[in-house]
Write an enzyme that holds these catalytic residues in place. Sequence first.
Site, PDB file in Angstrom:
ATOM      1  N   ASP A   1       0.841  -1.193   0.000  1.00 46.65           N
ATOM      2  CA  ASP A   1       0.000   0.000   0.000  1.00 46.65           C
ATOM      3  C   ASP A   1       0.875   1.241   0.000  1.00 46.65           C
ATOM      4  OD1 ASP A   1      -2.223  -1.555   0.010  1.00 46.65           O
ATOM      5  OD2 ASP A   1      -2.967  -0.941   1.969  1.00 46.65           O
TER       6      ASP A   1
ATOM      7  N   LYS B   1      -4.121   2.821  -2.341  1.00 43.64           N
ATOM      8  CA  LYS B   1      -5.428   3.450  -2.523  1.00 43.64           C
ATOM      9  C   LYS B   1      -5.313   4.923  -2.158  1.00 43.64           C
ATOM     10  CE  LYS B   1      -7.796  -0.845  -1.261  1.00 43.64           C
ATOM     11  NZ  LYS B   1      -8.747  -1.504  -0.345  1.00 43.64           N
TER      12      LYS B   1
ATOM     13  N   GLY C   1       0.748  -0.082   5.903  1.00 40.83           N
ATOM     14  CA  GLY C   1       1.068   0.792   7.010  1.00 40.83           C
ATOM     15  C   GLY C   1       0.266   0.407   8.237  1.00 40.83           C
ATOM     16  N   GLY C   2       0.705   0.863   9.398  1.00 43.65           N
ATOM     17  CA  GLY C   2      -0.003   0.548  10.635  1.00 43.65           C
ATOM     18  C   GLY C   2       0.000  -0.936  10.919  1.00 43.65           C
ATOM     19  N   ASP C   3      -1.134  -1.455  11.345  1.00 43.79           N
ATOM     20  CA  ASP C   3      -1.300  -2.882  11.600  1.00 43.79           C
ATOM     21  C   ASP C   3      -2.390  -3.414  10.678  1.00 43.79           C
ATOM     22  OD1 ASP C   3      -0.801  -5.218  13.747  1.00 43.79           O
ATOM     23  OD2 ASP C   3      -2.923  -5.143  13.221  1.00 43.79           O
TER      24      ASP C   3
ATOM     25  N   MET D   1      -9.090   7.637   9.412  1.00 39.77           N
ATOM     26  CA  MET D   1      -9.760   7.852   8.130  1.00 39.77           C
ATOM     27  C   MET D   1     -10.915   8.847   8.275  1.00 39.77           C
ATOM     28  SD  MET D   1      -9.720   3.950   6.616  1.00 39.77           S
ATOM     29  CE  MET D   1     -10.193   3.172   8.165  1.00 39.77           C
TER      30      MET D   1
END
Length: 336
Positions: free
Chosen positions: A128, A150, A181-183, A265
Amino acid sequence: MSPELSFSGLSVLVARVAAHSVATVHALLRDGARVTVAAALDDLPTSLRDLAERGLVTLDPRADPTAFDVVLRGDPTTSPAPEPDPVVAEGLPVVGTVTLLGGGLGDPGLLTVAGIEAIRRADVIVHDRLAPLSALRHARDDVHVVDVGKIPRGDFTPQERINDLLVEHALAGRNVLRFKGGDNFVFGRGGEEAEACTARGIPVVVIPGISSSIAAPALAGIPVTHRSLVQGFTVVSAHVPPGDPRSTLDWGAIARSRTTIVVLMGVATLGAVAETLVAEGLSPSTPAAVVADAGLPSMRTARAPLSQIDATARRQGLGAPAVVVIGDVAALDVLR
Protein backbone atom coordinates in the site's frame (compact mmCIF):
# COMPACT_ATOMS: atom_id res chain seq x y z
CA MET A 1 20.06 4.39 0.47
CA SER A 2 23.63 3.79 1.58
CA PRO A 3 24.16 4.54 5.30
CA GLU A 4 27.41 6.35 4.42
CA LEU A 5 25.69 8.88 2.16
CA SER A 6 23.54 11.83 3.09
CA PHE A 7 21.28 13.65 0.67
CA SER A 8 19.99 16.16 3.24
CA GLY A 9 19.38 19.53 1.61
CA LEU A 10 20.37 18.32 -1.86
CA SER A 11 18.24 18.60 -4.98
CA VAL A 12 17.88 15.13 -6.49
CA LEU A 13 16.49 14.23 -9.89
CA VAL A 14 15.09 10.73 -10.34
CA ALA A 15 15.59 10.65 -14.09
CA ARG A 16 13.92 7.33 -14.76
CA VAL A 17 11.12 5.49 -12.95
CA ALA A 18 12.29 1.94 -12.35
CA ALA A 19 11.32 -1.07 -10.28
CA HIS A 20 12.81 0.27 -7.03
CA SER A 21 11.98 3.95 -7.54
CA VAL A 22 9.28 3.94 -4.85
CA ALA A 23 11.75 2.78 -2.19
CA THR A 24 14.41 5.18 -3.46
CA VAL A 25 12.17 8.24 -3.41
CA HIS A 26 10.87 7.47 0.08
CA ALA A 27 14.43 7.03 1.36
CA LEU A 28 15.50 10.33 -0.23
CA LEU A 29 12.59 12.20 1.38
CA ARG A 30 13.39 10.73 4.78
CA ASP A 31 16.99 11.90 4.34
CA GLY A 32 15.84 15.47 3.70
CA ALA A 33 16.38 15.66 -0.06
CA ARG A 34 14.32 17.82 -2.42
CA VAL A 35 13.14 15.27 -4.96
CA THR A 36 12.07 15.81 -8.55
CA VAL A 37 10.87 12.93 -10.72
CA ALA A 38 11.28 13.26 -14.49
CA ALA A 39 7.86 11.84 -15.32
CA ALA A 40 4.26 12.87 -15.83
CA LEU A 41 1.67 12.12 -13.16
CA ASP A 42 -0.07 9.46 -15.26
CA ASP A 43 3.21 7.59 -15.75
CA LEU A 44 3.79 7.00 -12.05
CA PRO A 45 2.86 4.02 -9.89
CA THR A 46 0.14 4.81 -7.36
CA SER A 47 2.42 5.40 -4.37
CA LEU A 48 4.63 7.88 -6.24
CA ARG A 49 1.56 9.61 -7.65
CA ASP A 50 0.32 10.02 -4.10
CA LEU A 51 3.56 11.75 -3.06
CA ALA A 52 3.29 14.10 -6.02
CA GLU A 53 -0.34 14.96 -5.31
CA ARG A 54 0.52 15.70 -1.68
CA GLY A 55 3.28 18.07 -2.82
CA LEU A 56 6.09 15.98 -1.34
CA VAL A 57 7.86 15.48 -4.68
CA THR A 58 8.00 17.62 -7.82
CA LEU A 59 7.23 16.29 -11.29
CA ASP A 60 9.06 17.65 -14.34
CA PRO A 61 9.26 15.38 -17.41
CA ARG A 62 11.64 17.89 -19.07
CA ALA A 63 13.89 18.50 -16.09
CA ASP A 64 17.44 19.61 -16.91
CA PRO A 65 19.82 17.18 -15.15
CA THR A 66 22.52 19.86 -14.91
CA ALA A 67 20.29 21.88 -12.56
CA PHE A 68 20.41 19.22 -9.81
CA ASP A 69 22.99 18.27 -7.22
CA VAL A 70 22.41 14.55 -7.81
CA VAL A 71 20.89 12.65 -10.72
CA LEU A 72 19.71 9.06 -10.24
CA ARG A 73 19.11 7.29 -13.52
CA GLY A 74 17.99 3.92 -12.15
CA ASP A 75 17.29 0.85 -14.19
CA PRO A 76 17.26 1.34 -18.00
CA THR A 77 13.83 -0.25 -18.23
CA THR A 78 10.62 1.37 -17.07
CA SER A 79 8.64 -1.85 -17.22
CA PRO A 80 7.75 -3.69 -14.00
CA ALA A 81 9.83 -6.64 -12.91
CA PRO A 82 8.62 -9.86 -14.56
CA GLU A 83 6.61 -12.23 -12.44
CA PRO A 84 8.67 -15.14 -11.11
CA ASP A 85 8.00 -18.57 -12.58
CA PRO A 86 5.76 -20.94 -10.60
CA VAL A 87 7.56 -23.24 -8.19
CA VAL A 88 7.23 -26.93 -9.08
CA ALA A 89 8.54 -29.98 -7.18
CA GLU A 90 8.39 -33.41 -8.82
CA GLY A 91 5.76 -32.21 -11.25
CA LEU A 92 3.42 -30.82 -8.60
CA PRO A 93 2.96 -27.11 -7.81
CA VAL A 94 4.28 -26.04 -4.40
CA VAL A 95 1.97 -23.77 -2.41
CA GLY A 96 3.69 -20.69 -1.06
CA THR A 97 2.84 -18.57 1.94
CA VAL A 98 1.30 -15.16 2.52
CA THR A 99 2.80 -12.95 5.21
CA LEU A 100 0.70 -10.05 6.46
CA LEU A 101 3.22 -7.41 7.55
CA GLY A 102 2.18 -4.31 9.46
CA GLY A 103 4.73 -1.62 8.68
CA GLY A 104 3.78 0.88 11.36
CA LEU A 105 4.05 4.52 10.31
CA GLY A 106 6.10 6.01 7.51
CA ASP A 107 9.33 5.76 9.46
CA PRO A 108 11.13 2.52 8.49
CA GLY A 109 12.85 2.62 11.88
CA LEU A 110 9.52 1.65 13.42
CA LEU A 111 9.36 -1.55 11.38
CA THR A 112 10.10 -4.70 13.38
CA VAL A 113 13.17 -6.90 12.84
CA ALA A 114 10.81 -9.70 11.81
CA GLY A 115 9.37 -7.34 9.20
CA ILE A 116 12.78 -6.62 7.68
CA GLU A 117 13.47 -10.35 7.45
CA ALA A 118 10.11 -10.91 5.75
CA ILE A 119 10.96 -8.27 3.13
CA ARG A 120 14.29 -10.00 2.45
CA ARG A 121 12.63 -13.40 1.98
CA ALA A 122 9.75 -12.29 -0.22
CA ASP A 123 9.37 -13.36 -3.85
CA VAL A 124 6.42 -11.00 -4.30
CA ILE A 125 5.60 -7.83 -2.36
CA VAL A 126 2.08 -6.38 -2.58
CA HIS A 127 2.18 -2.97 -0.89
CA ASP A 128 0.00 0.00 0.00
CA ARG A 129 1.00 3.66 -0.24
CA LEU A 130 1.26 4.23 3.54
CA ALA A 131 3.72 1.44 4.29
CA PRO A 132 7.31 2.60 5.02
CA LEU A 133 8.29 1.98 1.42
CA SER A 134 11.93 2.99 1.80
CA ALA A 135 12.28 -0.34 3.63
CA LEU A 136 11.86 -2.07 0.27
CA ARG A 137 15.56 -1.41 -0.26
CA HIS A 138 16.03 -4.57 1.81
CA ALA A 139 14.21 -6.65 -0.83
CA ARG A 140 15.99 -8.93 -3.26
CA ASP A 141 16.83 -7.50 -6.67
CA ASP A 142 14.58 -10.07 -8.37
CA VAL A 143 11.53 -9.41 -6.18
CA HIS A 144 8.24 -8.75 -7.98
CA VAL A 145 6.63 -5.61 -6.52
CA VAL A 146 2.92 -4.86 -6.95
CA ASP A 147 1.63 -1.40 -5.96
CA VAL A 148 -2.02 -1.59 -4.86
CA GLY A 149 -2.11 1.71 -3.00
CA LYS A 150 -5.43 3.45 -2.52
CA ILE A 151 -5.53 7.24 -2.87
CA PRO A 152 -8.50 8.81 -1.01
CA ARG A 153 -11.19 9.64 -3.56
CA GLY A 154 -8.71 8.66 -6.28
CA ASP A 155 -6.98 5.63 -7.74
CA PHE A 156 -7.47 2.30 -5.99
CA THR A 157 -7.23 -1.43 -6.54
CA PRO A 158 -10.45 -3.21 -5.49
CA GLN A 159 -10.03 -5.35 -2.37
CA GLU A 160 -11.28 -8.40 -4.26
CA ARG A 161 -8.44 -7.99 -6.75
CA ILE A 162 -5.90 -7.67 -3.94
CA ASN A 163 -7.20 -10.90 -2.42
CA ASP A 164 -6.91 -12.58 -5.82
CA LEU A 165 -3.31 -11.38 -6.25
CA LEU A 166 -2.26 -12.85 -2.92
CA VAL A 167 -3.92 -16.16 -3.70
CA GLU A 168 -2.64 -16.40 -7.29
CA HIS A 169 0.99 -15.80 -6.36
CA ALA A 170 0.90 -18.07 -3.33
CA LEU A 171 -0.72 -20.91 -5.31
CA ALA A 172 2.16 -20.50 -7.78
CA GLY A 173 4.55 -21.40 -4.95
CA ARG A 174 5.79 -17.91 -4.10
CA ASN A 175 6.45 -16.32 -0.74
CA VAL A 176 4.09 -13.36 -0.84
CA LEU A 177 4.40 -10.36 1.44
CA ARG A 178 1.36 -8.12 2.00
CA PHE A 179 2.92 -4.88 3.22
CA LYS A 180 0.70 -2.23 4.78
CA GLY A 181 1.07 0.79 7.01
CA GLY A 182 0.00 0.55 10.64
CA ASP A 183 -1.30 -2.88 11.60
CA ASN A 184 -3.07 -5.10 9.08
CA PHE A 185 -5.80 -6.00 11.57
CA VAL A 186 -6.68 -2.42 12.61
CA PHE A 187 -8.86 -1.16 9.74
CA GLY A 188 -6.36 -2.73 7.35
CA ARG A 189 -8.67 -5.46 5.99
CA GLY A 190 -6.07 -8.01 7.01
CA GLY A 191 -8.78 -10.29 8.33
CA GLU A 192 -10.43 -10.44 4.91
CA GLU A 193 -7.12 -11.15 3.22
CA ALA A 194 -6.24 -13.89 5.69
CA GLU A 195 -9.64 -15.53 5.20
CA ALA A 196 -9.28 -15.41 1.41
CA CYS A 197 -5.93 -17.21 1.68
CA THR A 198 -6.83 -19.82 4.27
CA ALA A 199 -9.97 -20.70 2.28
CA ARG A 200 -7.62 -21.83 -0.50
CA GLY A 201 -5.32 -23.76 1.82
CA ILE A 202 -2.58 -21.13 1.83
CA PRO A 203 -0.58 -20.74 5.08
CA VAL A 204 -0.75 -17.23 6.51
CA VAL A 205 1.86 -15.62 8.76
CA VAL A 206 1.06 -12.45 10.70
CA ILE A 207 3.72 -9.91 11.71
CA PRO A 208 1.95 -7.17 13.67
CA GLY A 209 2.73 -3.50 13.16
CA ILE A 210 2.43 -0.41 15.33
CA SER A 211 -1.06 0.98 14.83
CA SER A 212 -1.27 4.62 13.81
CA SER A 213 -4.08 5.00 16.35
CA ILE A 214 -1.53 5.11 19.17
CA ALA A 215 1.71 5.88 17.32
CA ALA A 216 0.62 9.06 15.53
CA PRO A 217 -0.60 10.76 18.73
CA ALA A 218 2.53 9.57 20.56
CA LEU A 219 4.84 11.16 17.96
CA ALA A 220 2.91 14.41 18.44
CA GLY A 221 3.43 14.26 22.21
CA ILE A 222 -0.13 13.11 22.90
CA PRO A 223 -0.50 10.02 25.14
CA VAL A 224 -3.86 8.43 24.41
CA THR A 225 -4.13 7.55 28.11
CA HIS A 226 -2.91 9.53 31.08
CA ARG A 227 -3.48 8.44 34.67
CA SER A 228 -4.66 11.86 35.86
CA LEU A 229 -6.90 12.52 32.84
CA VAL A 230 -8.35 9.41 31.19
CA GLN A 231 -8.37 5.66 31.75
CA GLY A 232 -9.06 4.38 28.25
CA PHE A 233 -9.29 5.17 24.57
CA THR A 234 -11.75 4.33 21.81
CA VAL A 235 -10.58 3.86 18.22
CA VAL A 236 -13.10 4.30 15.40
CA SER A 237 -13.10 4.68 11.64
CA ALA A 238 -14.95 7.61 10.12
CA HIS A 239 -14.50 6.78 6.45
CA VAL A 240 -18.26 7.24 6.34
CA PRO A 241 -19.81 10.09 8.39
CA PRO A 242 -22.26 9.78 11.27
CA GLY A 243 -25.77 9.22 9.97
CA ASP A 244 -24.58 7.44 6.85
CA PRO A 245 -26.50 4.15 6.39
CA ARG A 246 -23.14 2.34 6.15
CA SER A 247 -22.01 3.54 9.59
CA THR A 248 -22.46 1.00 12.39
CA LEU A 249 -21.14 3.23 15.19
CA ASP A 250 -23.17 4.47 18.16
CA TRP A 251 -21.81 8.00 18.29
CA GLY A 252 -23.89 8.79 21.37
CA ALA A 253 -22.21 5.99 23.29
CA ILE A 254 -18.82 7.16 22.04
CA ALA A 255 -19.52 10.71 23.20
CA ARG A 256 -20.51 9.43 26.66
CA SER A 257 -17.62 6.95 26.98
CA ARG A 258 -15.34 9.35 28.90
CA THR A 259 -12.41 7.94 26.95
CA THR A 260 -9.99 9.50 24.51
CA ILE A 261 -11.56 9.23 21.05
CA VAL A 262 -9.14 8.37 18.23
CA VAL A 263 -10.58 8.72 14.74
CA LEU A 264 -8.91 7.07 11.75
CA MET A 265 -9.76 7.85 8.13
CA GLY A 266 -11.77 10.82 9.35
CA VAL A 267 -10.25 13.99 7.86
CA ALA A 268 -12.90 14.34 5.15
CA THR A 269 -15.74 13.70 7.62
CA LEU A 270 -14.26 15.54 10.61
CA GLY A 271 -16.81 18.34 10.52
CA ALA A 272 -19.72 15.91 10.72
CA VAL A 273 -17.98 13.88 13.44
CA ALA A 274 -17.38 16.97 15.59
CA GLU A 275 -20.94 18.24 15.14
CA THR A 276 -22.39 14.85 16.06
CA LEU A 277 -20.24 14.45 19.17
CA VAL A 278 -21.27 17.91 20.37
CA ALA A 279 -24.93 17.15 19.64
CA GLU A 280 -24.54 13.95 21.67
CA GLY A 281 -23.31 15.89 24.71
CA LEU A 282 -19.56 16.31 24.34
CA SER A 283 -18.49 19.85 25.20
CA PRO A 284 -17.60 22.02 22.17
CA SER A 285 -14.52 23.14 24.11
CA THR A 286 -13.15 19.58 24.36
CA PRO A 287 -9.51 19.62 23.18
CA ALA A 288 -8.90 18.02 19.79
CA ALA A 289 -5.91 17.48 17.54
CA VAL A 290 -5.19 16.34 13.99
CA VAL A 291 -1.84 14.64 13.36
CA ALA A 292 -1.02 14.44 9.65
CA ASP A 293 1.80 12.50 7.96
CA ALA A 294 2.89 11.00 11.28
CA GLY A 295 6.34 9.43 11.13
CA LEU A 296 7.26 11.32 7.96
CA PRO A 297 9.44 14.44 7.61
CA SER A 298 6.27 16.29 6.53
CA MET A 299 4.46 15.55 9.82
CA ARG A 300 2.30 18.38 11.18
CA THR A 301 -0.12 18.73 14.08
CA ALA A 302 -3.08 21.09 14.53
CA ARG A 303 -4.83 21.62 17.87
CA ALA A 304 -8.14 23.37 18.56
CA PRO A 305 -11.37 22.95 20.53
CA LEU A 306 -13.64 20.27 19.12
CA SER A 307 -16.03 22.82 17.61
CA GLN A 308 -13.16 24.44 15.67
CA ILE A 309 -10.87 21.51 14.83
CA ASP A 310 -12.24 20.89 11.34
CA ALA A 311 -11.88 24.54 10.29
CA THR A 312 -8.42 24.72 11.87
CA ALA A 313 -7.18 21.61 10.09
CA ARG A 314 -8.54 22.84 6.77
CA ARG A 315 -7.04 26.29 7.24
CA GLN A 316 -3.63 24.72 7.89
CA GLY A 317 -3.97 22.45 4.88
CA LEU A 318 -3.85 19.16 6.79
CA GLY A 319 -5.12 16.17 4.87
CA ALA A 320 -4.92 12.40 4.73
CA PRO A 321 -3.20 10.43 6.05
CA ALA A 322 -4.11 11.85 9.43
CA VAL A 323 -5.26 10.74 12.87
CA VAL A 324 -7.74 12.75 14.95
CA VAL A 325 -7.55 12.76 18.75
CA ILE A 326 -10.44 14.09 20.84
CA GLY A 327 -10.28 14.43 24.62
CA ASP A 328 -8.32 16.16 27.37
CA VAL A 329 -5.03 14.54 26.30
CA ALA A 330 -5.23 16.31 22.93
CA ALA A 331 -4.20 19.53 24.67
CA LEU A 332 -0.94 17.93 25.81
CA ASP A 333 2.46 18.01 24.19
CA VAL A 334 4.60 16.01 26.58
CA LEU A 335 7.59 16.23 24.23
CA ARG A 336 7.80 20.03 24.31
